[in-house]
Design a protein around this motif. Structure first.
Motif, short mmCIF file in Angstrom:
data_model
loop_
_atom_site.label_atom_id
_atom_site.label_comp_id
_atom_site.label_asym_id
_atom_site.label_seq_id
_atom_site.Cartn_x
_atom_site.Cartn_y
_atom_site.Cartn_z
N LYS A 224 14.07 58.08 -1.67
CA LYS A 224 14.34 56.19 -2.61
C LYS A 224 12.54 56.36 -2.64
O LYS A 224 11.84 55.65 -3.72
CB LYS A 224 14.77 55.94 -3.23
CG LYS A 224 16.35 57.31 -3.28
CD LYS A 224 17.72 56.25 -3.18
CE LYS A 224 19.58 57.01 -3.60
NZ LYS A 224 19.92 55.99 -3.42
N ALA A 225 12.42 55.50 -1.96
CA ALA A 225 11.41 55.00 -0.99
C ALA A 225 9.59 55.32 -2.24
O ALA A 225 8.86 55.36 -2.11
CB ALA A 225 11.29 53.76 -0.53
N GLY A 226 10.03 56.73 -0.72
CA GLY A 226 8.84 57.31 -0.93
C GLY A 226 8.35 57.98 -2.26
O GLY A 226 6.95 58.35 -2.94
N CYS A 227 9.94 58.50 -2.65
CA CYS A 227 8.55 58.80 -4.75
C CYS A 227 8.81 57.79 -5.15
O CYS A 227 7.87 57.65 -5.96
CB CYS A 227 10.48 58.85 -5.23
SG CYS A 227 11.18 60.72 -4.38
N VAL A 228 9.36 56.47 -5.24
CA VAL A 228 9.22 55.16 -5.72
C VAL A 228 7.01 54.90 -5.57
O VAL A 228 6.20 54.43 -6.67
CB VAL A 228 9.02 53.88 -5.75
CG1 VAL A 228 8.65 52.56 -6.35
CG2 VAL A 228 10.75 53.97 -6.52
N ASP A 229 6.49 55.54 -4.12
CA ASP A 229 5.86 54.96 -3.65
C ASP A 229 4.32 56.67 -4.34
O ASP A 229 3.36 55.57 -5.14
CB ASP A 229 5.20 55.42 -2.29
CG ASP A 229 6.10 54.04 -1.69
OD1 ASP A 229 5.70 53.31 -2.14
OD2 ASP A 229 6.13 54.22 -0.34
N ILE A 230 5.37 57.56 -4.68
CA ILE A 230 4.43 58.83 -5.24
C ILE A 230 4.76 58.09 -6.47
O ILE A 230 2.75 58.58 -7.13
CB ILE A 230 4.91 59.99 -4.73
CG1 ILE A 230 4.72 60.16 -3.05
CG2 ILE A 230 3.95 60.80 -5.89
CD1 ILE A 230 5.59 61.07 -3.18
#
Length: 70
Positions: A46-52
């Motif tokens: 989830k955090a990676g998706c927000v970063d992208i």
């Protein structure tokens, strides 16, 4: 934005974030790499998706942030 804030942000805006990064030609490879290297629906995913999303769609990201503050 810290890790837990990113997870909360993803949970609130999943229906906007997920299709955007999954279908855009410049973010799809990043999303696939994240998808296959993390547990699905984990906090890291989830955090990676927000970063992208924040890196590739800054205007849309800012509008969602502003909507949360109102």
């Amino acid at each position: 934005m810290n890790h837990s804030e990113k997870v909360d942000f993803y949970n609130q805006h999943k229906l906007t974030i997920h299709p955007a990064i999954k279908t855009a030609t410049d973010t799809k490879p990043q999303w696939r790499r994240l998808f296959w290297t993390t547990a699905r629906d984990s906090d890291k995913y989830k955090a990676g998706c927000v970063d992208i999303f924040s890196a590739k769609f800054p205007e849309l990201f800012d509008s969602l942030i502003n909507r949360n503050e109102e």
